[in-house]
Structures are given as structure tokens and as C-alpha cells.
Design a protein around this motif. Structure first.
Motif, PDB file in Angstrom:
ATOM      1  N   VAL A   1       0.834  -1.206   0.000  1.00  0.00           N
ATOM      2  CA  VAL A   1       0.000   0.000   0.000  1.00  0.00           C
ATOM      3  C   VAL A   1       0.865   1.251   0.000  1.00  0.00           C
ATOM      4  O   VAL A   1       0.630   2.192  -0.767  1.00  0.00           O
ATOM      5  CB  VAL A   1      -0.951  -0.004   1.217  1.00  0.00           C
ATOM      6  CG1 VAL A   1      -1.692   1.327   1.328  1.00  0.00           C
ATOM      7  CG2 VAL A   1      -1.937  -1.151   1.117  1.00  0.00           C
ATOM      8  N   SER A   2       1.895   1.243   0.844  1.00  0.00           N
ATOM      9  CA  SER A   2       2.779   2.406   0.937  1.00  0.00           C
ATOM     10  C   SER A   2       3.478   2.683  -0.381  1.00  0.00           C
ATOM     11  O   SER A   2       3.519   3.832  -0.853  1.00  0.00           O
ATOM     12  CB  SER A   2       3.812   2.187   2.050  1.00  0.00           C
ATOM     13  OG  SER A   2       4.733   3.255   2.097  1.00  0.00           O
ATOM     14  N   ARG A   3       4.022   1.647  -1.006  1.00  0.00           N
ATOM     15  CA  ARG A   3       4.733   1.828  -2.277  1.00  0.00           C
ATOM     16  C   ARG A   3       3.779   2.317  -3.368  1.00  0.00           C
ATOM     17  O   ARG A   3       4.117   3.216  -4.143  1.00  0.00           O
ATOM     18  CB  ARG A   3       5.386   0.509  -2.693  1.00  0.00           C
ATOM     19  CG  ARG A   3       6.079   0.523  -4.036  1.00  0.00           C
ATOM     20  CD  ARG A   3       7.409   1.255  -3.979  1.00  0.00           C
ATOM     21  NE  ARG A   3       8.375   0.499  -3.220  1.00  0.00           N
ATOM     22  CZ  ARG A   3       9.193  -0.416  -3.750  1.00  0.00           C
ATOM     23  NH1 ARG A   3       9.120  -0.693  -5.035  1.00  0.00           N
ATOM     24  NH2 ARG A   3      10.068  -1.044  -2.974  1.00  0.00           N
ATOM     25  N   TYR A   4       2.587   1.746  -3.417  1.00  0.00           N
ATOM     26  CA  TYR A   4       1.640   2.127  -4.466  1.00  0.00           C
ATOM     27  C   TYR A   4       1.174   3.572  -4.282  1.00  0.00           C
ATOM     28  O   TYR A   4       1.108   4.344  -5.253  1.00  0.00           O
ATOM     29  CB  TYR A   4       0.437   1.186  -4.446  1.00  0.00           C
ATOM     30  CG  TYR A   4      -0.593   1.509  -5.509  1.00  0.00           C
ATOM     31  CD1 TYR A   4      -0.435   1.048  -6.816  1.00  0.00           C
ATOM     32  CD2 TYR A   4      -1.714   2.283  -5.213  1.00  0.00           C
ATOM     33  CE1 TYR A   4      -1.372   1.345  -7.791  1.00  0.00           C
ATOM     34  CE2 TYR A   4      -2.651   2.592  -6.186  1.00  0.00           C
ATOM     35  CZ  TYR A   4      -2.473   2.121  -7.474  1.00  0.00           C
ATOM     36  OH  TYR A   4      -3.394   2.429  -8.446  1.00  0.00           O
ATOM     37  N   MET A   5       0.857   3.952  -3.079  1.00  0.00           N
ATOM     38  CA  MET A   5       0.368   5.304  -2.828  1.00  0.00           C
ATOM     39  C   MET A   5       1.464   6.336  -3.054  1.00  0.00           C
ATOM     40  O   MET A   5       1.214   7.404  -3.621  1.00  0.00           O
ATOM     41  CB  MET A   5      -0.182   5.407  -1.399  1.00  0.00           C
ATOM     42  CG  MET A   5      -1.388   4.502  -1.125  1.00  0.00           C
ATOM     43  SD  MET A   5      -2.801   4.829  -2.188  1.00  0.00           S
ATOM     44  CE  MET A   5      -3.326   6.428  -1.571  1.00  0.00           C
ATOM     45  N   ASP A   6       2.682   6.051  -2.628  1.00  0.00           N
ATOM     46  CA  ASP A   6       3.792   6.991  -2.832  1.00  0.00           C
ATOM     47  C   ASP A   6       4.077   7.199  -4.315  1.00  0.00           C
ATOM     48  O   ASP A   6       4.435   8.296  -4.747  1.00  0.00           O
ATOM     49  CB  ASP A   6       5.056   6.476  -2.135  1.00  0.00           C
ATOM     50  CG  ASP A   6       4.953   6.567  -0.620  1.00  0.00           C
ATOM     51  OD1 ASP A   6       4.051   7.275  -0.139  1.00  0.00           O
ATOM     52  OD2 ASP A   6       5.767   5.917   0.070  1.00  0.00           O
ATOM     53  N   ARG A   7       3.906   6.137  -5.101  1.00  0.00           N
ATOM     54  CA  ARG A   7       4.223   6.222  -6.528  1.00  0.00           C
ATOM     55  C   ARG A   7       3.108   6.889  -7.320  1.00  0.00           C
ATOM     56  O   ARG A   7       3.371   7.642  -8.261  1.00  0.00           O
ATOM     57  CB  ARG A   7       4.491   4.823  -7.084  1.00  0.00           C
ATOM     58  CG  ARG A   7       4.800   4.776  -8.565  1.00  0.00           C
ATOM     59  CD  ARG A   7       5.183   3.381  -9.008  1.00  0.00           C
ATOM     60  NE  ARG A   7       6.430   2.948  -8.389  1.00  0.00           N
ATOM     61  CZ  ARG A   7       6.990   1.765  -8.596  1.00  0.00           C
ATOM     62  NH1 ARG A   7       6.401   0.887  -9.381  1.00  0.00           N
ATOM     63  NH2 ARG A   7       8.131   1.448  -8.002  1.00  0.00           N
ATOM     64  N   ASN A   8       1.861   6.625  -6.945  1.00  0.00           N
ATOM     65  CA  ASN A   8       0.731   7.083  -7.757  1.00  0.00           C
ATOM     66  C   ASN A   8      -0.039   8.249  -7.137  1.00  0.00           C
ATOM     67  O   ASN A   8      -0.643   9.036  -7.872  1.00  0.00           O
ATOM     68  CB  ASN A   8      -0.230   5.919  -8.011  1.00  0.00           C
ATOM     69  CG  ASN A   8       0.400   4.801  -8.820  1.00  0.00           C
ATOM     70  OD1 ASN A   8       0.509   4.879 -10.034  1.00  0.00           O
ATOM     71  ND2 ASN A   8       0.840   3.759  -8.121  1.00  0.00           N
ATOM     72  N   PHE A   9      -0.041   8.343  -5.819  1.00  0.00           N
ATOM     73  CA  PHE A   9      -0.777   9.416  -5.162  1.00  0.00           C
ATOM     74  C   PHE A   9       0.071  10.019  -4.046  1.00  0.00           C
ATOM     75  O   PHE A   9      -0.279   9.931  -2.856  1.00  0.00           O
ATOM     76  CB  PHE A   9      -2.104   8.886  -4.604  1.00  0.00           C
ATOM     77  CG  PHE A   9      -3.000   8.272  -5.636  1.00  0.00           C
ATOM     78  CD1 PHE A   9      -3.777   9.060  -6.462  1.00  0.00           C
ATOM     79  CD2 PHE A   9      -3.035   6.895  -5.792  1.00  0.00           C
ATOM     80  CE1 PHE A   9      -4.593   8.494  -7.425  1.00  0.00           C
ATOM     81  CE2 PHE A   9      -3.851   6.318  -6.755  1.00  0.00           C
ATOM     82  CZ  PHE A   9      -4.634   7.126  -7.583  1.00  0.00           C
ATOM     83  N   PRO A  10       1.208  10.627  -4.389  1.00  0.00           N
ATOM     84  CA  PRO A  10       2.080  11.197  -3.351  1.00  0.00           C
ATOM     85  C   PRO A  10       1.371  12.331  -2.608  1.00  0.00           C
ATOM     86  O   PRO A  10       0.626  13.117  -3.196  1.00  0.00           O
ATOM     87  CB  PRO A  10       3.279  11.716  -4.159  1.00  0.00           C
ATOM     88  CG  PRO A  10       2.745  11.925  -5.551  1.00  0.00           C
ATOM     89  CD  PRO A  10       1.714  10.867  -5.750  1.00  0.00           C
ATOM     90  N   GLY A  11       1.586  12.373  -1.337  1.00  0.00           N
ATOM     91  CA  GLY A  11       0.975  13.432  -0.541  1.00  0.00           C
ATOM     92  C   GLY A  11      -0.287  13.001   0.177  1.00  0.00           C
ATOM     93  O   GLY A  11      -0.716  13.655   1.133  1.00  0.00           O
ATOM     94  N   ILE A  12      -0.913  11.912  -0.269  1.00  0.00           N
ATOM     95  CA  ILE A  12      -2.114  11.421   0.410  1.00  0.00           C
ATOM     96  C   ILE A  12      -1.707  10.587   1.629  1.00  0.00           C
ATOM     97  O   ILE A  12      -0.867   9.697   1.523  1.00  0.00           O
ATOM     98  CB  ILE A  12      -2.987  10.592  -0.549  1.00  0.00           C
ATOM     99  CG1 ILE A  12      -3.592  11.494  -1.632  1.00  0.00           C
ATOM    100  CG2 ILE A  12      -4.096   9.878   0.214  1.00  0.00           C
ATOM    101  CD1 ILE A  12      -4.510  10.782  -2.591  1.00  0.00           C
TER     102      ILE A  12
END
Length: 355
Positions: free
Chosen positions: A240-251
Motif C-alpha cells: 500500500v505504501s509503495r503504491y500510494m507513494d508512486r501514484n498518489f504522493p501526498g495522500i
């Protein structure tokens, strides 16, 4: 190279003896490198490249660490590889990683979803065709995907969907590394590495005469069983962390959301998890994902039946699932679970598992 009447002959090229031959050779090397660059550019323009590497594989659980170690070893060979795993477990990610870690990394990577191409077109797509092979064929014919993968890797996803008549032709490719275009009468040699993948039980298909036994054993040289996400839940926070950092940084994702996701049942595996992450990112307010947002994004969530049971029972079920997946092969099961054979034997005895 030879000399005649004051001139140097290199192949069909005549060079005065006063020329610097080393400079000429240097120019030839530059031309070859330029041609190689053009060919590589054509490969990239066609999209026949693998973009993912082992660094893109996220997972520290013993089962996934074992898969990664095995795949790295397999990448150094040219043997056929069979990837077995449920839909959404990352079979193509693993195939691309193997290609990029191999000696063929600068050569084409051709991915084929055998289930997405109609049976009537699959043969011409794989093997190509000559001029006038059938109505609607291109005037100058067409190279097949096996030809496009020459010197590189071809990834045959959903291999279990290939119809029986075509399996015989595929068998010849695996045996001889030779193909014949549809409507053609000449054999074309191809230098390829074959990686196949399936989410079906090929042994069961062989027993029901839906898959050729000789083809199965040609494909099943090096095997990797990819565990479903429910068997390595400890990787969910990292995924989850890797996916969110790559695609939705800042959330920002609240810890209770991660706990909620870890307790869910992921029948669609990693692809399912990423879909839910994207849904939460779209629905969240002020760049903040809380538990209410997670439940809104994932109303169909079904808590895992093993999430709240004792650890011993969870390990018991994991061992049983791994044994079943590996056809009770103790060595493969131990590798899949990331433990030694002696540890596996001890745990089987502890949980009274026969096999």
C-alpha cells in the motif's frame, strides 16, 4: 585483408595504404553501434521491452522472498520457466524481472495474453503468415510474435487457454526453436527464451485431455509457484505504501486503514488491493484516507476467516494450501513457504498433517 599494388583490400573495400587502417576500423565499429542503436530504438518503438525489475517486486514475507531468490537464479539460465499463480499475483512483473536480470535484457520482451486473442487469430499472431495466406492478410505478410522475440524472451500468459490443435505447433517451437509461418513452406529458426504463466491446474487439464502432456513437461522445466496475497498478508502495508507513494504522493493513509486492509480477504490478490487503493485515493477528502473512507471505498470487504484465528491455525492452513499447490512435493512446498525441509517436516508433524 590483403595487399595488392600499393592498396589494402578489406573485404570488398579498397583502402590506400597511406590511410590509417585503425581509424577505418574505428569507423566501422561506430557504424555497427549506430545500427545496433537503430535496432534497439525500433524495439522500443514497438513496445517490445520489459520495464520492471526485481526492485519493483515488493514483499519481505518469507514466501515472497523465496520466490524472488528462486527467480533470480532462474534468470541466469535459458531454460523454459512456468509461473503458476492466481490472477493478480504479479506473474508478468516476475516475468519482466527475470528477463531484465538475464543476458537477454537488451533484447525484445514480447508479452502475449493467450486468452485475449481469438482462437482463429492466435496461430497467425504467434507464427506470422506469408503473402496471400488467407483473406485479409497483409500484402507483404507479417512476422509473428515468436519472430519478433528473436534473441529475447516471449512471455506466454494464460498458456492453459491455447487450443489443442495449436499446442502441437507450439511443442515444435519448444523442441526445435523453429517456426513456420501460416501458409509458408520454409522453416525459420528463432533464438528465444520462453516464460509461460497460468492460473489453472495444468496437471488437471492434462488428465482431462485438455492440455498435451508432452507440451506440459516441455514448459514445466523450471517452476515458480507464486503465493496468493492472503498467504503473505504481512506485505500489505508495504504494498500500500509503495503504491500510494508512486501514484498518489501526498495522500496520508491512517494506520487503522492499513489494519482494515490487512484483515480483508483479497480474492483478487495484489491487483485487487491496488484497485481499492486507487478507489480510496479518489474518494478521500483533503488528501486524507481514514477508516470511514476505506469502508466507503470497499463496502464489499469480507474479513478473512484466518485473520482472527490463532497463529498456529493460520500456519496450519498455509502449509496445507502450499502442499496442495505443490502437489505435496516437500521440497517445492518448503521453498514456497521460505523454510527448510526439516522445518516443514517438523511443522507437519506438529499439526498432524499427513503427506
Amino acid at each position: 585483408r590483403y595487399y595488392h599494388f600499393g592498396k589494402v583490400f578489406v573485404g570488398d573495400v579498397i583502402i590506400p595504404r597511406t590511410c590509417d587502417l585503425q581509424l577505418y576500423v574505428y569507423q566501422l565499429v561506430n557504424e555497427i553501434q549506430s545500427l545496433e542503436g537503430d535496432i534497439r530504438k525500433q524495439i522500443y518503438d514497438k513496445g517490445l521491452v520489459a520495464k520492471l525489475t526485481f526492485d519493483d517486486m515488493v514483499g519481505t514475507a518469507p514466501a515472497m522472498a523465496s520466490v524472488s531468490r528462486t527467480a533470480r537464479k532462474y534468470s541466469q539460465t535459458n531454460s523454459n520457466i512456468l509461473l503458476i499463480g492466481e490472477s493478480g499475483t504479479g506473474k508478468e512483473v516476475l516475468a519482466q524481472s527475470i528477463h531484465n536480470a538475464s543476458s537477454r535484457s537488451l533484447c525484445p520482451f514480447v508479452a502475449v495474453n493467450c486468452a485475449a486473442i481469438p482462437d482463429t487469430l492466435l496461430e497467425s499472431e504467434l507464427f506470422g503468415y506469408v503473402t496471400g495466406a488467407f483473406t485479409g492478410a497483409r500484402k507483404n505478410g507479417k512476422a509473428g510474435l515468436f519472430e519478433l522475440a528473436h534473441t529475447g524472451t516471449i512471455f506466454l500468459d494464460e498458456i492453459g487457454e491455447i487450443p489443442l490443435p495449436l499446442q502441437a505447433k507450439l511443442l515444435r517451437v519448444l523442441q526445435e526453436r523453429e517456426i513456420m509461418r501460416v501458409g509458408g513452406d520454409s522453416v525459420i529458426h528463432v533464438d528465444i527464451r520462453i516464460i509461460a504463466a497460468t492460473n489453472k491446474n495444468l496437471e488437471s487439464l492434462v488428465r482431462s485431455n485438455q492440455f498435451r502432456e508432452d507440451l506440459f513437461y516441455r514448459l514445466d522445466v523450471l517452476r515458480i509457484n507464486i503465493p496468493p496475497l492472503n498467504q503473505h498478508r504481512e506485505d500489505i502495508p508495504l504494498l500500500v505504501s509503495r503504491y500510494m507513494d508512486r501514484n498518489f504522493p501526498g495522500i496520508i493513509t491512517e494506520p487503522e486503514v492499513i489494519q482494515f486492509l490487512c484483515q480483508s480477504d483479497w480474492t483478487g490478490n495484489i491487483r485487487h488491493l491496488f484497485n481499492i487503493c486507487e478507489r480510496m485515493a479518489v474518494l478521500c477528502s483533503n488528501g486524507h484516507i481514514d477508516l470511514e473512507c476505506a469502508r466507503l471505498a470497499f463496502p464489499e470487504c469480507h474479513p478473512s476467516q484466518t485473520a482472527s484465528v490463532p497463529a498456529a491455525s493460520t500456519e496450519d492452513s498455509q502449509i496445507m494450501e502450499a502442499l496442495s499447490s505443490c502437489r505435496f512435493n516437500k521440497g517445492q512446498t518448503a521453498t514456497m513457504l521460505g523454510m527448510s525441509r526439516s522445518t516443514l517436516w517438523r511443522k507437519m508433524k506438529e499439526y498432524h498433517i499427513e503427506g
